[in-house]
Design an enzyme around this catalytic site. Structure first.
Site, PDB file in Angstrom:
ATOM      1  N   CYS A  11       0.902  -1.268  -0.120  1.00 26.78           N
ATOM      2  CA  CYS A  11       0.094  -0.038  -0.125  1.00 26.78           C
ATOM      3  C   CYS A  11       0.865   1.233  -0.143  1.00 26.78           C
ATOM      4  O   CYS A  11       2.036   1.260  -0.497  1.00 26.78           O
ATOM      5  CB  CYS A  11      -0.900  -0.017   1.049  1.00 26.78           C
ATOM      6  SG  CYS A  11       0.029   0.041   2.759  1.00 26.78           S
ATOM      7  N   ARG A  17      -3.542  -0.716   5.319  1.00 28.77           N
ATOM      8  CA  ARG A  17      -4.111  -1.691   4.537  1.00 28.77           C
ATOM      9  C   ARG A  17      -3.081  -3.156   4.486  1.00 28.77           C
ATOM     10  O   ARG A  17      -3.512  -4.203   4.579  1.00 28.77           O
ATOM     11  CB  ARG A  17      -4.308  -1.272   3.193  1.00 28.77           C
ATOM     12  CG  ARG A  17      -5.642  -0.203   3.191  1.00 28.77           C
ATOM     13  CD  ARG A  17      -5.734   0.381   2.006  1.00 28.77           C
ATOM     14  NE  ARG A  17      -4.534   1.531   1.687  1.00 28.77           N
ATOM     15  CZ  ARG A  17      -4.487   2.214   0.821  1.00 28.77           C
ATOM     16  NH1 ARG A  17      -5.110   2.131  -0.382  1.00 28.77           N
ATOM     17  NH2 ARG A  17      -3.331   3.183   0.587  1.00 28.77           N
ATOM     18  N   ASP A 126      -8.390   3.330   1.172  1.00 30.61           N
ATOM     19  CA  ASP A 126      -7.455   3.935   2.079  1.00 30.61           C
ATOM     20  C   ASP A 126      -8.368   4.442   3.678  1.00 30.61           C
ATOM     21  O   ASP A 126      -8.786   5.298   3.362  1.00 30.61           O
ATOM     22  CB  ASP A 126      -6.429   5.085   1.794  1.00 30.61           C
ATOM     23  CG  ASP A 126      -5.674   5.531   2.637  1.00 30.61           C
ATOM     24  OD1 ASP A 126      -5.648   4.902   3.849  1.00 30.61           O
ATOM     25  OD2 ASP A 126      -4.471   6.378   2.403  1.00 30.61           O
TER      26      ASP A 126
HETATM   27  P1  4NP Z   1      -1.615   2.681   4.022  1.00 30.68           P
HETATM   28  O1  4NP Z   1      -2.554   3.943   4.749  1.00 30.68           O
HETATM   29  O2  4NP Z   1      -1.299   3.269   2.613  1.00 30.68           O
HETATM   30  O3  4NP Z   1      -3.108   1.765   4.074  1.00 30.68           O
HETATM   31  O4  4NP Z   1      -0.843   2.170   5.043  1.00 30.68           O
HETATM   32  C1  4NP Z   1      -1.672   5.175   4.927  1.00 30.68           C
HETATM   33  C2  4NP Z   1      -0.980   5.271   5.855  1.00 30.68           C
HETATM   34  C3  4NP Z   1      -0.097   6.666   6.123  1.00 30.68           C
HETATM   35  C4  4NP Z   1      -0.623   7.708   5.086  1.00 30.68           C
HETATM   36  C5  4NP Z   1      -1.666   7.545   3.902  1.00 30.68           C
HETATM   37  C6  4NP Z   1      -2.035   6.308   4.284  1.00 30.68           C
HETATM   38  N1  4NP Z   1       0.333   8.687   5.303  1.00 30.68           N
HETATM   39  O5  4NP Z   1       0.020   9.799   4.383  1.00 30.68           O
HETATM   40  O6  4NP Z   1       1.096   8.913   6.289  1.00 30.68           O
END
Ligand code: 4NP
Length: 157
Positions: A11, A17, A126
């Site tokens: 991800c 995710r 997300d």
């Molecule tokens: P992930 O979610 O891609 O599912 O781990 C996110 C985690 C952090 C961030 C964005 C999405 N961020 O912008 O820090």
């Protein structure tokens, strides 16, 4: 493909995710009696070395899965040699993964939900800026995909 399959879940941040997808896959394959190499990574480096988001840890625990020991890492080119399958949570992840593909690497890269009959082409939304219910939805998608992957592995014999 005779090579043992191995799966990397990817991800953006590797704290919401993809750790849930890795946790669901580990649990589903253990239950099915398979010992399969699995890991997760983020296309971005924001959360390298960090545990999963507390909401992701909580959601996994509620579903009988401990992901608290996982630590964020960034996708690297060597992952294309280490894994036969790289599974993206959304279309942006997919583009970023493909942008890193070394020349000649035949690693199978697709959306995770492409593995689920009827959900092909779907992204896993997300949950980072969402609430508990978004994390619960992420788990449900991850669990469904894990079950579908186990079915693929069973079919492989
Ligand atoms: P992930 O979610 O891609 O599912 O781990 C996110 C985690 C952090 C961030 C964005 C999405 N961020 O912008 O820090």
């Amino acid at each position: 493909m005779n090579e043992e399959p191995s799966f990397l879940f990817v991800c953006l941040g590797n704290i919401c995710r993809s750790p849930l997808a890795e946790g669901a896959f580990r649990r589903a394959t253990e239950e099915a009696g398979f010992d399969i190499l699995a890991d997760s990574a983020g296309t971005a480096a924001y959360h390298v070395g960090e545990p999963p988001d507390p909401r992701a840890i909580e959601t996994a625990l509620r579903n009988g899965t401990d992901i608290s020991h996982l630590r964020g890492r960034q996708l690297v080119r060597d992952d294309f040699a280490r894994f036969t399958h790289i599974l993206a949570m959304d279309h942006q992840n997919l583009r970023n993964i493909e942008a890193l593909r070394p020349q000649g690497a035949d690693t199978h890269v697709s959306l995770l939900m492409d593995m689920v009959p009827g959900r092909e082409g779907a992204a896993i939304a997300d949950p980072y800026y969402g609430g508990e219910e978004n994390f619960a939805d992420t788990w449900d998608d991850a669990w469904m995909a894990a079950q579908a992957l186990v079915e693929h592995l069973r079919g492989r014999g």
